[in-house]
Scaffold this active site. Sequence first.
Site, short mmCIF file in Angstrom:
data_model
loop_
_atom_site.label_atom_id
_atom_site.label_comp_id
_atom_site.label_asym_id
_atom_site.label_seq_id
_atom_site.Cartn_x
_atom_site.Cartn_y
_atom_site.Cartn_z
N CYS A 22 0.84 -1.28 0.04
CA CYS A 22 0.24 0.06 0.13
C CYS A 22 0.69 1.34 0.03
CB CYS A 22 -0.94 0.05 1.17
SG CYS A 22 -2.03 -1.46 1.10
N HIS B 251 -3.16 7.27 2.39
CA HIS B 251 -3.67 5.92 1.93
C HIS B 251 -4.89 5.57 2.57
CE1 HIS B 251 -4.01 1.92 0.72
NE2 HIS B 251 -3.76 1.45 2.16
N ASN C 289 -10.19 -0.04 -0.06
CA ASN C 289 -8.71 0.01 -0.33
C ASN C 289 -8.19 -0.36 -1.54
OD1 ASN C 289 -6.15 -0.37 0.16
ND2 ASN C 289 -6.00 -1.17 2.01
O1 UT7 Z 1 -3.63 -1.11 3.75
C1 UT7 Z 1 -2.86 -2.33 4.07
C2 UT7 Z 1 -2.82 -2.10 5.59
N1 UT7 Z 1 -4.04 -2.66 6.25
C3 UT7 Z 1 -4.66 -1.71 7.10
O2 UT7 Z 1 -4.29 -0.73 7.32
C4 UT7 Z 1 -5.93 -2.51 7.58
C5 UT7 Z 1 -5.88 -2.51 9.09
N2 UT7 Z 1 -6.92 -3.31 9.95
C6 UT7 Z 1 -8.00 -2.63 9.89
O3 UT7 Z 1 -8.31 -1.61 9.22
C7 UT7 Z 1 -9.11 -3.35 10.94
O4 UT7 Z 1 -8.30 -4.24 11.84
C8 UT7 Z 1 -10.40 -4.15 10.05
C9 UT7 Z 1 -10.92 -3.17 9.49
C10 UT7 Z 1 -9.46 -4.93 9.12
C11 UT7 Z 1 -11.08 -5.05 11.40
O5 UT7 Z 1 -11.56 -3.99 12.36
P1 UT7 Z 1 -11.26 -4.14 13.93
O6 UT7 Z 1 -12.17 -3.24 14.40
O7 UT7 Z 1 -9.88 -4.56 14.04
O8 UT7 Z 1 -12.07 -5.62 14.09
P2 UT7 Z 1 -11.65 -6.93 14.55
O9 UT7 Z 1 -10.75 -7.65 13.55
O10 UT7 Z 1 -11.10 -6.53 16.12
O11 UT7 Z 1 -12.85 -7.90 14.84
C12 UT7 Z 1 -13.69 -7.65 15.73
C13 UT7 Z 1 -15.12 -8.33 15.70
C14 UT7 Z 1 -14.81 -9.75 15.77
O12 UT7 Z 1 -15.64 -10.30 16.28
P3 UT7 Z 1 -15.42 -10.81 17.83
O13 UT7 Z 1 -14.23 -11.60 17.86
O14 UT7 Z 1 -15.38 -9.67 18.69
O15 UT7 Z 1 -16.79 -11.59 18.18
C15 UT7 Z 1 -14.62 -10.05 14.23
O16 UT7 Z 1 -14.99 -11.39 13.94
O17 UT7 Z 1 -15.85 -8.05 14.52
C16 UT7 Z 1 -15.80 -9.20 13.73
N3 UT7 Z 1 -15.79 -9.07 12.45
C17 UT7 Z 1 -17.04 -8.46 11.50
N4 UT7 Z 1 -18.19 -8.51 11.93
C18 UT7 Z 1 -19.04 -8.18 10.86
C19 UT7 Z 1 -14.62 -8.84 11.54
N5 UT7 Z 1 -14.89 -8.60 10.45
C20 UT7 Z 1 -16.42 -8.42 10.26
C21 UT7 Z 1 -17.25 -8.03 9.16
N6 UT7 Z 1 -18.52 -8.08 9.67
N7 UT7 Z 1 -17.18 -7.82 7.99
#
Ligand code: UT7
Length: 332
Positions: free
Chosen positions: A116, A256, A286
């Site tokens: 990225c 980004h 993204n």
């Molecule tokens: O460009 C390259 C670099 N990449 C980035 O900068 C991405 C960086 N990371 C992020 O932007 C975020 O970590 C994500 C958007 C990928 C995820 O968001 P988060 O707030 O970190 O969510 P999480 O992974 O901590 O998940 C929280 C909860 C989980 O459920 P439990 O375990 O709390 O029950 C996930 O299973 O949200 C759940 N979850 C979803 N729920 C509904 C994960 N994806 C989804 C979804 N819909 N699509």
Amino acid sequence: MEKIRAAITGINAWVPEYKLTNQALSKMVDTSDEWIMKRVGVKERRILKGKGRGSSDLGEQAVRGLLLKTNTAPEDVDLLICSTVTPDMFFPATANIISDKCGIKNAFSFDLNAACSGFLFALQTGAAYVETGRYKKVIIVGADKMSSITDYTDRTTCPLFGDAAGAVLLEPTTDEFGIIDYIFHTDGSGRKYLHLKAGGSVKPASHETVNAKEHFLYQEGQAVFKFAVLNMADVAAEIMERNNLKSEDIAWLVPHQANLRIIEATGRRMGLPPEKVMINIENYGNTTSATIPLCIWEYEQKLKKGDILILAAFGGGFTWGSIYLKWAYDPK
Ligand code: UT7
């Protein structure tokens, strides 16, 4: 001798027509518009449809439009660099394919992969060629068909990405415009959090790798998020300090577009009001190498000659960095 700088003298971007909305995604995986908007900030993303089409097709459209818009004859281009993590194939370089498709015959071209942060790394690489005085017209294109490495059964990654390309023309200037400074970083130990497991020389494609879905992007979102928030904000603040820039000096932050929360944190760290931050993640998600040129292209009519722009990115690798530039032309 006067210092030669590289200035962006034209910008163009291209996105495919097909929109994949949160509503459509929530029929494919267990997710919702509410979750995606709250946690990421994406409403829809564009997907390149059609067999046999790849990142070069995205890049071709962006570059063709750029040549037209800037009245540049393809044979006058000296160099074309393509930033991509989704090349048409391992080799030849997607840059070569784009050049061929656009009639760019007198240039050399190559790909650069910094995930990225790739567009920023490529932009600075192109600028370094221009600064030598030998290269007069250099095209930097960021093109990624992220849908080709996205697993549409994995709700943790499939809402995030989209397909797009963006391209800029770099030309020499001896004025105070163009690319002034850059800071780049790489930390390969972060590779465990964001990568593509198979298809490379370590794990060539096999029935096993296909069955294990190892040709799709793998991301540990939370870990990447922590590094991204910290490092993108840090590097943007660092480039301001090094150049004695105050928040009021900056016309635009061009971040980004991976997550609205990371973008907002970077803007806050730089002391910028939200209206000085370019944001279009809602419409495209993204698009990896394309986010930054796609953003600048959408805001082009608001930019004035002399505006100070800070570009900042964070991505797989890990890679991150920031570019400080002075915009070189008024709206046309
Ligand atoms: O460009 C390259 C670099 N990449 C980035 O900068 C991405 C960086 N990371 C992020 O932007 C975020 O970590 C994500 C958007 C990928 C995820 O968001 P988060 O707030 O970190 O969510 P999480 O992974 O901590 O998940 C929280 C909860 C989980 O459920 P439990 O375990 O709390 O029950 C996930 O299973 O949200 C759940 N979850 C979803 N729920 C509904 C994960 N994806 C989804 C979804 N819909 N699509």
